[in-house]
Structures are given as C-alpha cells and as structure tokens.
Design an enzyme around this catalytic site. Sequence first.
Site, short mmCIF file in Angstrom:
data_model
loop_
_atom_site.label_atom_id
_atom_site.label_comp_id
_atom_site.label_asym_id
_atom_site.label_seq_id
_atom_site.Cartn_x
_atom_site.Cartn_y
_atom_site.Cartn_z
N SER A 71 10.89 -21.02 25.95
CA SER A 71 11.01 -22.14 25.00
C SER A 71 9.79 -23.05 25.04
O SER A 71 9.05 -23.10 26.04
CB SER A 71 12.27 -22.95 25.33
OG SER A 71 13.40 -22.11 25.33
N1 SAM Z 1 15.00 -20.06 29.95
C1 SAM Z 1 14.11 -18.99 29.61
C2 SAM Z 1 12.73 -19.20 30.13
O1 SAM Z 1 12.47 -20.21 30.82
O2 SAM Z 1 11.89 -18.31 29.87
C3 SAM Z 1 14.07 -18.72 28.12
C4 SAM Z 1 15.32 -18.12 27.65
S1 SAM Z 1 15.25 -17.30 26.11
C5 SAM Z 1 15.08 -18.64 24.99
C6 SAM Z 1 16.97 -16.82 26.03
C7 SAM Z 1 17.35 -15.73 27.00
O3 SAM Z 1 18.76 -15.59 26.97
C8 SAM Z 1 16.78 -14.36 26.64
O4 SAM Z 1 16.02 -13.87 27.70
C9 SAM Z 1 18.03 -13.50 26.39
O5 SAM Z 1 17.87 -12.15 26.79
C10 SAM Z 1 19.05 -14.24 27.25
N2 SAM Z 1 20.46 -13.99 26.90
C11 SAM Z 1 21.05 -13.89 25.68
N3 SAM Z 1 22.37 -13.68 25.83
C12 SAM Z 1 22.63 -13.66 27.16
C13 SAM Z 1 23.81 -13.49 27.96
N4 SAM Z 1 25.02 -13.29 27.41
N5 SAM Z 1 23.69 -13.54 29.30
C14 SAM Z 1 22.49 -13.74 29.90
N6 SAM Z 1 21.34 -13.88 29.20
C15 SAM Z 1 21.41 -13.86 27.86
#
Ligand code: SAM
Length: 225
Positions: A71
Amino acid sequence: MVEHRRETSAERQAQARRRMVELQLAGRGIRDRRVLAAMATVPRERFVPSASRLYAYSDRPLPIGRGQTISQPYMVAAMLEALDCSPEHVALEVGAGSGYQAALLGELCAEVWAIEIVEDLAVRARSALLDVGRDNVGVVVGDGSTGLPEHAPYDRIIVAAGAPEVPEPLVEQLADGGRLVMPVGSRVTQALVIVERHGDEVTQTPGMPCIFVPLIGRHGWRPDA
Ligand code: SAM
C-alpha cells in the site's frame, strides 16, 4: 568500491525515507509519534521487488507480484494511526503481502502474527522480515478471513484488503478492549472502518475513503466475483 556504492545507495534510501515521513506523512496530518518513528526506521525498499526499489518511497502503492500491492505509505500510516498500538499489544495482520506493514507492527507491538493467502508472497515476506532482523513477527499461510484462532485473542487486528463486511471470526478473536481496522465496502471502493470491542458490546465507526485489493476467502469476496 562496491562497499562504497552500497553505502551511497543505503544513504540515498535513508534520505528518501526521511523525506517520505516529513512530506507524505507528517505533512498530511499523521501525528502519532510512534508511527512516524517506525516508518522512519523500517527500510521499505527491502520489501519491494528489486525492479521497483527506486520507487520504494514514492507516494503510491507498488506491485509486489501475483496481482497484489504494497500500500501507499500514507495509507499504511493512516491505518496504523487508527489502530493505536501499544508496546504490550499482540496484533494480527490479515494480508501480509510484502511483510512491510507487519514489520511496522513489529516495531509498535510486542508480538505480531501476519497471515497471507498467497504462499509465495508469504515466503518472500518471511525472508524480508528475517533480512531486517524482525524476530517478533510470525508469518502464516492461510485464509485470514477466518482469522488465526491459535494465537487469539488479539489486542489489535488490521486487515489490508477490502471486504463487503467485517468478518465475524475476526470480531470474535478481538480481545476485550481490542480494536480492528479494515477497509469495508464494494470491490472498487471502501471506507476504513474502526471496530472496537468492550465486553459483549461491539461498535463500528466508518472513517476515510480508500481503495484496497479484495479480501478473498470464506468471509471475503469470491476470487472470481
Ligand atoms: N500489508 C501488505 C504489505 O505491507 O505489503 C499489503 C497487503 S496487499 C494490499 C493485500 C494482501 O492481502 C495481498 O497480499 C493478498 O494476497 C492478501 N489477501 C487477500 N485475501 C486474503 C485472505 N483471505 N487471507 C490472507 N491474505 C489475503
């Protein structure tokens, strides 16, 4: 010579990090000193793919592979400020992605669990966290929409992906006096919602508008919806 070049590049990144904190965060109203200090400390460039390293401190999200993003720094800071962490807290992050926000949570809390549904992102996040010496953050592969009951309850929960509503298991895994921050809304736009739990009473307060990738899994969106 190689050593000198490495130092120069580290110094350039440190300068870019200081500028990010000053202009993008403090300059836009982030006031929490612990959040500002954590973001001045954690080397964001170590969490982005090498091809994007030059842009690590730019004012936008960046691709991290598998269609996912790290993000925008301001959004990371705004979520952490809303989370209001203390050094004794146990925290859960759903959507570890690159591991960057988990590393920041590791600066702000005593113990952090981060869950990521895409296995190779989780593997890379683990290695980046190890690389920067964060030893109070565990990364688990799985569907975080059902939380991580084995380490619950959590004083703080942050969800880094958007869902149509707050997943019930996450509310159940929140400690008494706990707080959860996550984007809630449609697949394209959401509001940052703050959930607080006091005994059996649970309140939800909608905050700033935001745009996040979808939370998939049992209590999120269907991957193809
Ligand atoms: N916080 C992260 C960082 O610092 O890089 C960025 C996160 S990114 C915006 C959103 C993440 O949520 C993605 O890597 C995606 O694969 C993960 N995601 C989506 N659904 C999920 C779930 N049900 N459980 C765990 N991770 C999930």
